[in-house]
Scaffold this motif. Structure first.
Motif, PDB file in Angstrom:
ATOM      1  N   GLU A  45      50.377  40.111  46.141  1.00  0.00           N
ATOM      2  CA  GLU A  45      48.930  40.310  46.022  1.00  0.00           C
ATOM      3  C   GLU A  45      48.129  39.694  47.161  1.00  0.00           C
ATOM      4  O   GLU A  45      47.000  40.129  47.422  1.00  0.00           O
ATOM      5  CB  GLU A  45      48.431  39.713  44.708  1.00  0.00           C
ATOM      6  N   THR A  49      43.523  37.073  46.646  1.00  0.00           N
ATOM      7  CA  THR A  49      43.502  37.933  45.457  1.00  0.00           C
ATOM      8  C   THR A  49      44.128  37.224  44.268  1.00  0.00           C
ATOM      9  O   THR A  49      43.565  37.207  43.168  1.00  0.00           O
ATOM     10  CB  THR A  49      44.240  39.257  45.731  1.00  0.00           C
ATOM     11  N   TRP A  50      45.289  36.607  44.484  1.00  0.00           N
ATOM     12  CA  TRP A  50      45.969  35.902  43.402  1.00  0.00           C
ATOM     13  C   TRP A  50      45.140  34.722  42.931  1.00  0.00           C
ATOM     14  O   TRP A  50      44.991  34.491  41.728  1.00  0.00           O
ATOM     15  CB  TRP A  50      47.357  35.450  43.849  1.00  0.00           C
ATOM     16  N   ARG A  53      42.262  35.938  40.824  1.00  0.00           N
ATOM     17  CA  ARG A  53      42.719  36.402  39.516  1.00  0.00           C
ATOM     18  C   ARG A  53      43.089  35.237  38.610  1.00  0.00           C
ATOM     19  O   ARG A  53      42.810  35.249  37.416  1.00  0.00           O
ATOM     20  CB  ARG A  53      43.911  37.351  39.676  1.00  0.00           C
TER      21      ARG A  53
END
Length: 94
Positions: A45, A49-50, A53
């Motif tokens: 990812e 992004t990770w 999230r």
């Protein structure tokens, strides 16, 4: 008589990455699978992004990624098997 591979493994086993992996596996074996799964997800990812999230700082995501790399490095050199992360097993039921 030592082989060239033995020499490389000996030198590599004195690295910081190896030491981090060995320490983590020794001190927190119950977390190894989770860290490897998170590191795999970060690789797929991307850090930002990770981190977004998971609602963690990018620095924390980076440290998780490096710890996962260290675990893989240590287990590869030490010849220890580490179970595939649960996410990888789920993706490849094979």
């Amino acid at each position: 008589m030592a082989t060239e591979r033995d020499g490389v493994v000996d030198v590599a086993s004195h690295s910081t990455l190896y030491a981090i992996g060995a320490y983590f596996c020794d001190r927190t074996p119950d977390l190894v699978e989770d860290v490897l799964a998170d590191a795999d997800a970060i690789e797929r990812e991307g850090l930002r992004t990770w981190a977004a999230r998971e609602d963690v700082a990018v620095q924390d995501a980076f440290e998780t990624l490096v710890t996962g790399l260290a675990i893989r490095f240590y287990t590869a050199l030490a010849g220890e098997a580490v179970d595939a992360p649960a996410a990888a097993r789920a993706a490849d039921p094979g």
